[in-house]
Scaffold this motif. Structure first.
Motif, PDB file in Angstrom:
ATOM      1  N   LEU A 178     -10.935  -7.106  22.411  1.00 11.27           N
ATOM      2  CA  LEU A 178     -10.747  -8.545  22.548  1.00 11.27           C
ATOM      3  C   LEU A 178     -11.129  -9.304  21.284  1.00 11.27           C
ATOM      4  O   LEU A 178     -10.456 -10.270  20.906  1.00 11.27           O
ATOM      5  CB  LEU A 178     -11.598  -9.073  23.711  1.00 11.27           C
ATOM      6  CG  LEU A 178     -11.037  -8.857  25.107  1.00 11.27           C
ATOM      7  CD1 LEU A 178     -12.109  -9.128  26.153  1.00 11.27           C
ATOM      8  CD2 LEU A 178      -9.839  -9.767  25.346  1.00 11.27           C
ATOM      9  N   LEU A 179     -12.177  -8.869  20.609  1.00 12.14           N
ATOM     10  CA  LEU A 179     -12.706  -9.664  19.506  1.00 12.14           C
ATOM     11  C   LEU A 179     -12.002  -9.408  18.185  1.00 12.14           C
ATOM     12  O   LEU A 179     -11.705 -10.331  17.439  1.00 12.14           O
ATOM     13  CB  LEU A 179     -14.206  -9.390  19.343  1.00 12.14           C
ATOM     14  CG  LEU A 179     -15.091  -9.795  20.509  1.00 12.14           C
ATOM     15  CD1 LEU A 179     -16.546  -9.461  20.200  1.00 12.14           C
ATOM     16  CD2 LEU A 179     -14.954 -11.281  20.799  1.00 12.14           C
ATOM     17  N   SER A 180     -11.781  -8.136  17.843  1.00 16.61           N
ATOM     18  CA  SER A 180     -11.129  -7.774  16.584  1.00 16.61           C
ATOM     19  C   SER A 180     -11.667  -8.610  15.429  1.00 16.61           C
ATOM     20  O   SER A 180     -10.961  -9.333  14.758  1.00 16.61           O
ATOM     21  CB  SER A 180      -9.615  -7.946  16.696  1.00 16.61           C
ATOM     22  OG  SER A 180      -8.972  -7.320  15.606  1.00 16.61           O
ATOM     23  N   GLU A 181     -12.978  -8.495  15.182  1.00 10.58           N
ATOM     24  CA  GLU A 181     -13.654  -9.353  14.208  1.00 10.58           C
ATOM     25  C   GLU A 181     -13.260  -9.000  12.772  1.00 10.58           C
ATOM     26  O   GLU A 181     -13.096  -7.840  12.433  1.00 10.58           O
ATOM     27  CB  GLU A 181     -15.167  -9.200  14.353  1.00 10.58           C
ATOM     28  CG  GLU A 181     -15.683  -9.576  15.719  1.00 10.58           C
ATOM     29  CD  GLU A 181     -17.080  -9.075  15.976  1.00 10.58           C
ATOM     30  OE1 GLU A 181     -17.865  -9.839  16.546  1.00 10.58           O
ATOM     31  OE2 GLU A 181     -17.377  -7.932  15.610  1.00 10.58           O
ATOM     32  N   SER A 182     -13.151 -10.018  11.952  1.00 17.07           N
ATOM     33  CA  SER A 182     -12.853  -9.776  10.544  1.00 17.07           C
ATOM     34  C   SER A 182     -13.142 -11.028   9.739  1.00 17.07           C
ATOM     35  O   SER A 182     -13.430 -12.089  10.270  1.00 17.07           O
ATOM     36  CB  SER A 182     -11.390  -9.350  10.351  1.00 17.07           C
ATOM     37  OG  SER A 182     -11.198  -8.767   9.092  1.00 17.07           O
ATOM     38  N   ILE A 183     -13.070 -10.840   8.418  1.00 20.64           N
ATOM     39  CA  ILE A 183     -13.086 -11.952   7.465  1.00 20.64           C
ATOM     40  C   ILE A 183     -11.698 -11.994   6.866  1.00 20.64           C
ATOM     41  O   ILE A 183     -11.193 -10.977   6.395  1.00 20.64           O
ATOM     42  CB  ILE A 183     -14.104 -11.701   6.328  1.00 20.64           C
ATOM     43  CG1 ILE A 183     -15.496 -11.429   6.882  1.00 20.64           C
ATOM     44  CG2 ILE A 183     -14.109 -12.856   5.358  1.00 20.64           C
ATOM     45  CD1 ILE A 183     -16.211 -12.629   7.409  1.00 20.64           C
TER      46      ILE A 183
END
Length: 537
Positions: free
Chosen positions: A380-385
């Motif tokens: 759900l989050l698929s965190e990145s910069i």
């Protein structure tokens, strides 16, 4: 949207093929027409430059029943929806007169799920023939010009002030208006294919796939599948197109797909494309030898890349855009290309590695072993910069999601649980640790101390260790996950948080990350309670 208007769209599409203003050309004729408007390169391929150089996500609206509608938090999306009926009727009048090139293709290459597709491209601006050429280099040749199909009507010359993408998933139609960016054509077909896959009890995933052959600790051979998730600039394509140093006898990789697959209940992942649409920013022969070789092939197509008057190519030059692209062909991946774009069912594999690539710069471990519940949170989050340094997230790293995020996450969780004995889930941080940042009054990131980056070879060592099952894991002192204690070919102490921050700073950064994750998850209604309970890992 009211059913009569959907019927108008369906009827307009059904009548298009027989209209006198619609014409077809062979693939060779389309290619020849397109090349006349491109710039030849020293590689022997061609570069094209579009006016619009990024996808118009903020102007993309899903129309139909409540099950397909996306949230429209912006005033612009609400305005597009409000005026959709007038826009559609104006468009229908226009496409009765504009010259339209018809191009047929197919998403996928298997007997079970390979939707037929048609692009109706306005040729009012003749140079936009490049869009048809790129579609044919990305997808597979059509098997039939008749029968059910996914349809895209693409009108680049639509007024810029009215640029929009109208998606009708339930009837398999997308209208792309006022942009000449190729990614909109590609995404339109893949988005509708993902919706159709959902109706056939499959889960459309924005992920790359490959087969990994590795030697286990007992000396036995392991044949594993890999599903690799990641947003742009997370390293997904880099690591899909890598052999990870698996050079022992019998070891190797077989690259299947880079972007979109359709995951079946038996664990098979059906592919969609024959060409990979890769980012070229930072591409070079030293750090990305396989991708560079494919992008430098005469078979490749370059998109918004800097090319000088002599034809020299500068992938690192961001003058035109940071979103330079290339369509590379699987055949140019050489021996590392798999014979099929599909991953087989799990019954034919020794296991499946599901990895979520993120790019974080402070305290997220470079590798974490996840439970199925934690994996659903990562999905759900698929965190990145992002490439500009800003925090960014997309559901499952999926810009093409249609419908409720919770429905996709719950389906992902159930599929992982149903094969939990053969699926291992991981979060891989390709960014690094140790960065110290202050935010300016304008929200801009001001780096006080640079990140200790994870090099490509170091992440390859992690993936190699996962495939060989040689990593020694332990319960992390700060996170509720297992992290590597020892990885062959990697000095894990470089990423020890205590070498970069004092404990109070570690605690504060972890608390901030957990709060951000919790706020994101809490904003998604309908999630399985077991997923919600795992958010603070």
């Amino acid at each position: 949207m009211e059913q009569p208007l959907l019927d108008e769209v369906r009827d307009a599409i059904a009548q298009l093929a027989a209209r006198p203003n619609v014409f077809t050309l062979s693939a060779d004729e389309i290619g020849a027409r397109a090349i006349g408007f491109g710039t030849p390169t020293a590689f022997g391929n061609t570069n094209w430059v579009s006016t619009v150089k990024n996808r118009s996500a903020a102007l993309t609206v899903h129309l139909g029943s409540p099950s397909v509608r996306s949230g429209e938090p912006t005033s612009k999306k609400r305005d597009i929806r409000k005026h959709a009926s007038d826009t559609i009727r104006t468009l229908h009048r226009y496409i009765e007169r504009a010259p339209l090139m018809r191009v047929d293709c197919r998403v996928g290459d298997n007997p079970d799920f390979a939707p037929e597709c048609t692009l109706y491209l306005s040729n009012y601006r003749r140079e936009t023939a490049r869009l048809a050429h790129k579609v044919l280099q990305t997808f597979f040749p059509s098997r039939s010009a008749d029968g059910p199909r996914l349809t895209v009507v693409f009108v680049p010359e639509w007024q810029e002030k009215d640029r929009q993408i109208l998606v009708f998933p339930e009837i398999g139609v997308t209208y792309v208006l006022g942009t000449d960016y190729y990614g909109e054509a590609k995404n339109a077909f893949l988005r509708m294919a993902m919706w159709r896959a959902k109706q056939q009890n499959m889960l459309g995933l924005h992920a790359g796939t490959k087969i990994i052959r590795a030697t286990g600790p007992d000396g036995g051979s392991r044949r594993l599948g890999m599903l690799l998730f990641g947003m742009a600039a997370s390293g997904k394509t880099t690591h899909i197109c890598s052999d990870h140093g698996l050079h022992q006898p019998g070891e190797g990789v077989e690259i299947a797909q880079d972007e979109v697959v359709f995951w079946r209940p038996d664990g098979a992942a059906l592919g969609s494309e024959r060409g990979f649409y890769i980012k070229t920013e930072g591409l070079n022969a030293e750090s990305h030898p396989l991708l560079y070789q494919a992008a430098a092939s005469p078979n490749a197509i370059l998109d918004n890349v800097m090319v000088d008057y002599l034809g020299n190519v500068y992938f690192e030059d961001r003058t035109l855009t940071a979103n330079g692209r290339a369509i590379i062909q699987r055949e140019d991946l050489g021996d590392l290309a798999s014979s099929s774009i599909d991953l087989p069912p799990l019954s034919q594999l020794d296991g499946l590695i599901v990895a979520f690539m993120v790019r974080k710069y402070t305290v997220v471990p470079i590798a974490s072993k996840l439970t199925p519940e934690q994996a659903a949170v990562a999905f759900l989050l698929s965190e990145s910069i992002d490439s500009g340094g800003a925090e960014s997230r997309e559901i499952g790293g999926n810009p093409l999601l249609v419908g409720e995020p919770a429905e996709a996450a719950n389906a992902f969780y159930e599929l992982v649980k149903s094969h939990s004995g053969k699926i291992g889930c991981y979060m891989l941080n390709t960014g690094g640790v140790g960065e110290i940042v202050e935010l300016g009054l304008d929200g801009a990131r001001k780096v006080q101390r640079r990140v200790t980056r994870v090099e490509i070879a170091e992440m390859s060592a992690v993936i190699r260790g996962i495939a060989r099952d040689t990593i020694r894991w332990h319960e992390d002192a700060d996170w509720m996950v297992e992290t590597p204690l020892h990885v062959e070919g990697l000095d894990a102490t470089r990423f020890d948080l205590n070498k970069h921050y004092d404990q109070s700073k570690i605690d504060a950064l972890i608390a901030q990350t957990r709060l951000e994750r919790t706020q994101q998850i809490e904003s998604i209604p309908g999630l399985d309670p077991r997923i919600k309970a795992a958010v603070e890992f």
